[in-house]
Design a protein around this motif. Structure first.
Motif, PDB file in Angstrom:
ATOM      1  N   ASN A 154       0.861  -1.181   0.000  1.00 26.32           N
ATOM      2  CA  ASN A 154       0.000   0.000   0.000  1.00 26.32           C
ATOM      3  C   ASN A 154       0.899   1.233   0.000  1.00 26.32           C
ATOM      4  N   GLN A 185       1.966   3.745   2.869  1.00 27.21           N
ATOM      5  CA  GLN A 185       1.447   3.229   4.140  1.00 27.21           C
ATOM      6  C   GLN A 185       2.382   2.162   4.684  1.00 27.21           C
ATOM      7  N   HIS A 214       0.698  -4.086   5.250  1.00 25.33           N
ATOM      8  CA  HIS A 214       0.139  -4.995   4.258  1.00 25.33           C
ATOM      9  C   HIS A 214      -1.134  -5.585   4.864  1.00 25.33           C
ATOM     10  N   VAL A 267      -8.500  -1.065   1.177  1.00 27.09           N
ATOM     11  CA  VAL A 267      -7.609  -2.079   0.613  1.00 27.09           C
ATOM     12  C   VAL A 267      -8.123  -3.458   1.012  1.00 27.09           C
TER      13      VAL A 267
END
Length: 300
Positions: free
Chosen positions: A152, A155, A158, A167
């Motif tokens: 991401n 960010q 995960h 996400v």
């Protein structure tokens, strides 16, 4: 949310209510949570091991015996190192940081040798069990191997399971369960805002130091109070803080426990244990199923 601020806003910090470094260990494996202790409080998360091997001991990973499961899903991730998988139904490849082995045992599987170590100096990671809901606990098993769930951009996390900040993980986990792998750089601050209803929350730190409203050291697992408040975290040491974080809507069913199984009722447990006994007999009759790379695929 990520910021380099060095001061935590204590009003945003969800309260730590329990911490543990594990009560039992088996060689390189430390049991941080089991269905008979913290799993009763943090269900659907019912089991967590942290494992760490280096040098010649890495190749001893293949000595783990084949064993059965039913009623749960297992999630294996790596914070350091790489392993190889080879499975006629899933192809072959490697799993490292950001990848995952997902196995929904459902009505029954035998496994334990489906991964082999790559030539790396050290392997560290976590294995998590999730209690399945009644509609899945005796259903068809499924195995998936993902070399990466996807990064991401910008960010620190995960999304291994679930959906966070838009996400979506590609793993078909039960709904209302999030499981993230996070790395914060020294001094980096991050706030996790649980989705609505996720009053269960915990984290386990693989490396570094973390301020989570209280100090968390590497190898430690902490659980948070039952609420939907944000969790404010900051890497407080001189190295990256690498950890897993789980949140979920509480599992509403009692845990019925077998040696390798977790179910929602006594009849469901009986069905699962009967199935894995039958699978064990057919597994023995199947003979040597080892692949060229040394793995033995999940039997279901």
């Amino acid at each position: 949310m990520t910021t380099s601020s060095t001061n935590l806003d204590e009003s945003l910090s969800r309260r730590i209510v329990h911490s543990t470094r594990g009560a039992t260990g088996h060689g390189p494996i430390t049991r941080l949570m089991s269905p008979a202790d913290l799993g009763q409080i943090l269900k659907p998360f019912v089991f967590l091991d942290i494992f760490e091997v280096s040098g010649d001991a890495i190749h001893a990973m293949s000595s783990m015996p084949l064993h059965p499961h039913s009623g749960i899903a297992t999630v294996t991730i790596f914070t350091e190192g790489r392993v190889r998988y080879s499975d006629p139904e899933n192809g072959e490849g490697t799993i490292g940081y950001g990848g995952v082995e997902w196995m929904r045992a459902g009505g029954g599987v035998w496994h334990g040798k489906e991964l082999t170590a790559e030539e790396v100096p050290r392997i560290q990671g976590f294995q998590l069990w999730i209690a399945l809901p009644p509609e899945l606990e005796n259903g068809e098993p499924e195995s998936r191997y993902l070399e990466s769930v996807g990064a991401n951009k910008g960010q620190p996390y995960h999304v291994i399971l679930g959906n966070y900040q838009g996400v979506q993980s590609p793993i078909p986990a039960p709904k209302d369960v999030n499981y993230l792998l996070v790395t914060l750089k020294p001094g980096e601050r991050w706030i996790y805002q649980p989705p609505a209803g996720h009053s269960v929350a915990w984290l386990a730190l693989a490396k570094g130091e973390l301020n989570a409203g209280g100090a968390v050291q590497s190898g430690e697992m902490v659980s948070f109070d039952s609420s939907e408040a944000p969790i404010t975290l900051q890497a407080s040491g001189q190295e990256d803080a690498v950890f897993v974080l789980g949140s979920a809507v509480p599992h509403p069913h009692p845990l019925h426990l077998g040696s390798y199984s977790v179910h929602t009722s006594a009849p469901a447990l009986e069905a699962g244990e009967r199935r894995i006994e039958e699978l064990g007999k057919s597994l023995k009759a199947a003979g040597d199923r080892r692949t060229e790379s040394g793995t033995i695929p999940v039997y279901r």
